[in-house]
Design a protein around this motif. Structure first.
Motif, PDB file in Angstrom:
ATOM      1  N   GLN A  44      -3.200  -2.365   5.754  1.00  0.00           N
ATOM      2  CA  GLN A  44      -3.653  -3.443   5.395  1.00  0.00           C
ATOM      3  C   GLN A  44      -3.975  -3.819   4.650  1.00  0.00           C
ATOM      4  OE1 GLN A  44      -1.321  -6.056   7.594  1.00  0.00           O
ATOM      5  NE2 GLN A  44      -2.095  -6.920   6.478  1.00  0.00           N
ATOM      6  N   SER A  45      -4.922  -3.104   4.386  1.00  0.00           N
ATOM      7  CA  SER A  45      -6.268  -3.554   3.076  1.00  0.00           C
ATOM      8  C   SER A  45      -5.050  -3.986   1.611  1.00  0.00           C
ATOM      9  CB  SER A  45      -6.836  -2.622   2.683  1.00  0.00           C
ATOM     10  OG  SER A  45      -6.827  -1.447   2.310  1.00  0.00           O
ATOM     11  N   LEU A  46      -3.881  -2.510   1.486  1.00  0.00           N
ATOM     12  CA  LEU A  46      -3.007  -2.246   0.605  1.00  0.00           C
ATOM     13  C   LEU A  46      -2.073  -3.918   0.605  1.00  0.00           C
ATOM     14  CD1 LEU A  46      -2.019   1.077  -0.243  1.00  0.00           C
ATOM     15  CD2 LEU A  46      -4.315  -0.140  -0.505  1.00  0.00           C
ATOM     16  N   LEU A  47      -1.513  -3.796   1.442  1.00  0.00           N
ATOM     17  CA  LEU A  47      -0.906  -5.495   1.554  1.00  0.00           C
ATOM     18  C   LEU A  47      -1.239  -6.148   1.600  1.00  0.00           C
ATOM     19  CD1 LEU A  47       1.403  -4.340   5.433  1.00  0.00           C
ATOM     20  CD2 LEU A  47       1.818  -3.952   3.141  1.00  0.00           C
ATOM     21  N   ASP A  48      -2.828  -6.565   1.999  1.00  0.00           N
ATOM     22  CA  ASP A  48      -4.006  -7.659   1.283  1.00  0.00           C
ATOM     23  C   ASP A  48      -3.445  -7.402   0.224  1.00  0.00           C
ATOM     24  OD1 ASP A  48      -4.045  -8.218   3.783  1.00  0.00           O
ATOM     25  OD2 ASP A  48      -5.311  -8.221   4.422  1.00  0.00           O
ATOM     26  N   LYS A  49      -3.792  -6.940  -1.034  1.00  0.00           N
ATOM     27  CA  LYS A  49      -3.997  -6.499  -2.337  1.00  0.00           C
ATOM     28  C   LYS A  49      -3.258  -6.684  -2.970  1.00  0.00           C
ATOM     29  CE  LYS A  49      -7.605  -3.970  -2.243  1.00  0.00           C
ATOM     30  NZ  LYS A  49      -7.745  -3.193  -0.954  1.00  0.00           N
ATOM     31  N   LYS A  50      -1.344  -7.132  -1.769  1.00  0.00           N
ATOM     32  CA  LYS A  50      -0.268  -7.085  -2.682  1.00  0.00           C
ATOM     33  C   LYS A  50       0.367  -5.986  -3.569  1.00  0.00           C
ATOM     34  CE  LYS A  50      -0.025 -11.647  -2.602  1.00  0.00           C
ATOM     35  NZ  LYS A  50      -0.991 -12.154  -1.204  1.00  0.00           N
ATOM     36  N   THR A  51      -0.335  -5.542  -2.984  1.00  0.00           N
ATOM     37  CA  THR A  51       0.075  -3.419  -3.719  1.00  0.00           C
ATOM     38  C   THR A  51       1.291  -3.073  -3.465  1.00  0.00           C
ATOM     39  OG1 THR A  51      -2.440  -2.773  -3.211  1.00  0.00           O
ATOM     40  CG2 THR A  51      -0.934  -0.704  -4.002  1.00  0.00           C
ATOM     41  N   SER A  52       2.795  -2.765  -4.093  1.00  0.00           N
ATOM     42  CA  SER A  52       3.818  -2.030  -3.904  1.00  0.00           C
ATOM     43  C   SER A  52       3.399  -0.556  -2.681  1.00  0.00           C
ATOM     44  CB  SER A  52       4.312  -2.328  -5.091  1.00  0.00           C
ATOM     45  OG  SER A  52       4.960  -3.297  -5.696  1.00  0.00           O
ATOM     46  N   ILE A  53       4.328  -1.189  -1.981  1.00  0.00           N
ATOM     47  CA  ILE A  53       4.616   0.167  -1.456  1.00  0.00           C
ATOM     48  C   ILE A  53       5.595   0.615  -1.559  1.00  0.00           C
ATOM     49  CG2 ILE A  53       4.654   1.365   0.938  1.00  0.00           C
ATOM     50  CD1 ILE A  53       1.811  -0.254   0.653  1.00  0.00           C
ATOM     51  N   HIS A  54       5.421   1.787  -1.846  1.00  0.00           N
ATOM     52  CA  HIS A  54       6.978   2.715  -2.014  1.00  0.00           C
ATOM     53  C   HIS A  54       8.204   2.405  -1.381  1.00  0.00           C
ATOM     54  CE1 HIS A  54      10.294   5.533  -2.816  1.00  0.00           C
ATOM     55  NE2 HIS A  54       9.445   5.800  -4.050  1.00  0.00           N
ATOM     56  N   PRO A  55       9.748   1.473  -1.706  1.00  0.00           N
ATOM     57  CA  PRO A  55      10.218   1.701  -0.930  1.00  0.00           C
ATOM     58  C   PRO A  55      10.924   2.331  -0.247  1.00  0.00           C
ATOM     59  CG  PRO A  55      11.256   0.924  -3.301  1.00  0.00           C
ATOM     60  CD  PRO A  55       9.613   1.660  -3.400  1.00  0.00           C
ATOM     61  N   ASN A  56      11.154   3.582  -0.123  1.00  0.00           N
ATOM     62  CA  ASN A  56      11.612   4.931   0.861  1.00  0.00           C
ATOM     63  C   ASN A  56      10.143   5.372   1.304  1.00  0.00           C
ATOM     64  OD1 ASN A  56      14.232   4.432  -0.610  1.00  0.00           O
ATOM     65  ND2 ASN A  56      13.510   5.999  -1.726  1.00  0.00           N
ATOM     66  N   GLY A  57       9.185   4.555   1.305  1.00  0.00           N
ATOM     67  CA  GLY A  57       7.641   5.272   1.912  1.00  0.00           C
ATOM     68  C   GLY A  57       6.898   4.375   2.614  1.00  0.00           C
ATOM     69  N   GLN A  58       7.484   3.428   3.872  1.00  0.00           N
ATOM     70  CA  GLN A  58       6.932   2.299   4.326  1.00  0.00           C
ATOM     71  C   GLN A  58       6.169   2.858   5.248  1.00  0.00           C
ATOM     72  OE1 GLN A  58       7.148  -0.698   3.686  1.00  0.00           O
ATOM     73  NE2 GLN A  58       8.228  -0.243   1.757  1.00  0.00           N
ATOM     74  N   LEU A  59       5.093   2.698   5.815  1.00  0.00           N
ATOM     75  CA  LEU A  59       4.277   3.617   7.208  1.00  0.00           C
ATOM     76  C   LEU A  59       5.415   3.170   8.520  1.00  0.00           C
ATOM     77  CD1 LEU A  59       1.474   3.789   7.383  1.00  0.00           C
ATOM     78  CD2 LEU A  59       1.657   1.668   9.121  1.00  0.00           C
ATOM     79  N   GLU A  60       5.341   4.656   8.870  1.00  0.00           N
ATOM     80  CA  GLU A  60       6.040   4.582   9.564  1.00  0.00           C
ATOM     81  C   GLU A  60       5.494   6.353   9.926  1.00  0.00           C
ATOM     82  OE1 GLU A  60      10.882   5.305   8.826  1.00  0.00           O
ATOM     83  OE2 GLU A  60       9.819   7.013   7.394  1.00  0.00           O
ATOM     84  N   ILE A  61       5.595   6.515  11.372  1.00  0.00           N
ATOM     85  CA  ILE A  61       6.308   8.261  12.449  1.00  0.00           C
ATOM     86  C   ILE A  61       6.864   9.164  12.342  1.00  0.00           C
ATOM     87  CG2 ILE A  61       5.456   9.488  14.486  1.00  0.00           C
ATOM     88  CD1 ILE A  61       4.402   6.826  15.741  1.00  0.00           C
ATOM     89  N   LYS A  62       6.103  10.152  11.292  1.00  0.00           N
ATOM     90  CA  LYS A  62       7.350  11.525  10.625  1.00  0.00           C
ATOM     91  C   LYS A  62       7.346  12.493  11.385  1.00  0.00           C
ATOM     92  CE  LYS A  62       7.181   9.907   6.323  1.00  0.00           C
ATOM     93  NZ  LYS A  62       8.567   9.225   6.006  1.00  0.00           N
ATOM     94  N   PHE A  63       8.592  13.042  11.817  1.00  0.00           N
ATOM     95  CA  PHE A  63       9.391  13.597  13.121  1.00  0.00           C
ATOM     96  C   PHE A  63       8.796  14.960  12.571  1.00  0.00           C
ATOM     97  CE2 PHE A  63      11.551  15.469   9.328  1.00  0.00           C
ATOM     98  CZ  PHE A  63      11.293  16.501   9.437  1.00  0.00           C
ATOM     99  N   TRP A  64       7.264  15.397  11.711  1.00  0.00           N
ATOM    100  CA  TRP A  64       6.319  16.280  11.877  1.00  0.00           C
ATOM    101  C   TRP A  64       5.183  15.981  11.954  1.00  0.00           C
ATOM    102  CZ3 TRP A  64       9.047  14.483   7.093  1.00  0.00           C
ATOM    103  CH2 TRP A  64       8.049  13.750   6.625  1.00  0.00           C
TER     104      TRP A  64
END
Length: 119
Positions: free
Chosen positions: A78-98
């Motif tokens: 959330q702090s990065l979103l607040d700073k308008k930091t670009s998140i990798h298009p294939n790397g959004q916050l999510e739970i991985k199967f591992w």
């Protein structure tokens, strides 16, 4: 004897651009008071990332990657979103199967930073 820490070293084309990105977009600060030509040390909390100058680096051919563990991934994301930091298009916050909750960011030289927390 034991290993106590690790400081990854990633390539950068322009020290000022890298410094500004890590400070303004990721909330890091510069480590140390000496200004070494062609070298930069950034830190946040308990980690440091070091950068070496590589002016001829082609970001399209850079595969530098670091995996950084955190214990408060939602707040940091959330702090990065607040700073308008670009998140990798294939790397959004999510739970991985591992079993990790992760997201990723590319720095100005296409070094991939993946942040993860065990769930």
């Amino acid at each position: 004897m034991m290993l106590t820490d690790i400081n990854p070293k990633l390539p950068m084309r322009d020290k000022n651009i890298t410094r500004e990105f890590y400070i303004n977009k990721l909330g890091f600060k510069e480590f140390g008071s000496a200004d070494y030509e062609g070298y930069l040390m950034m830190e946040k909390d308990q980690i440091q990332i070091h950068f070496f100058e590589f002016k001829e680096l082609d970001p399209k051919e850079n595969y530098g990657q670091v995996y950084i563990r955190t214990n408060s991934i939602e707040d940091f994301y959330q702090s990065l979103l607040d700073k308008k930091t670009s998140i990798h298009p294939n790397g959004q916050l999510e739970i991985k199967f591992w079993g990790q909750k992760e997201f990723s960011v590319l720095d100005p030289d296409s070094n991939l930073l993946t942040f993860g927390q065990s769930i």
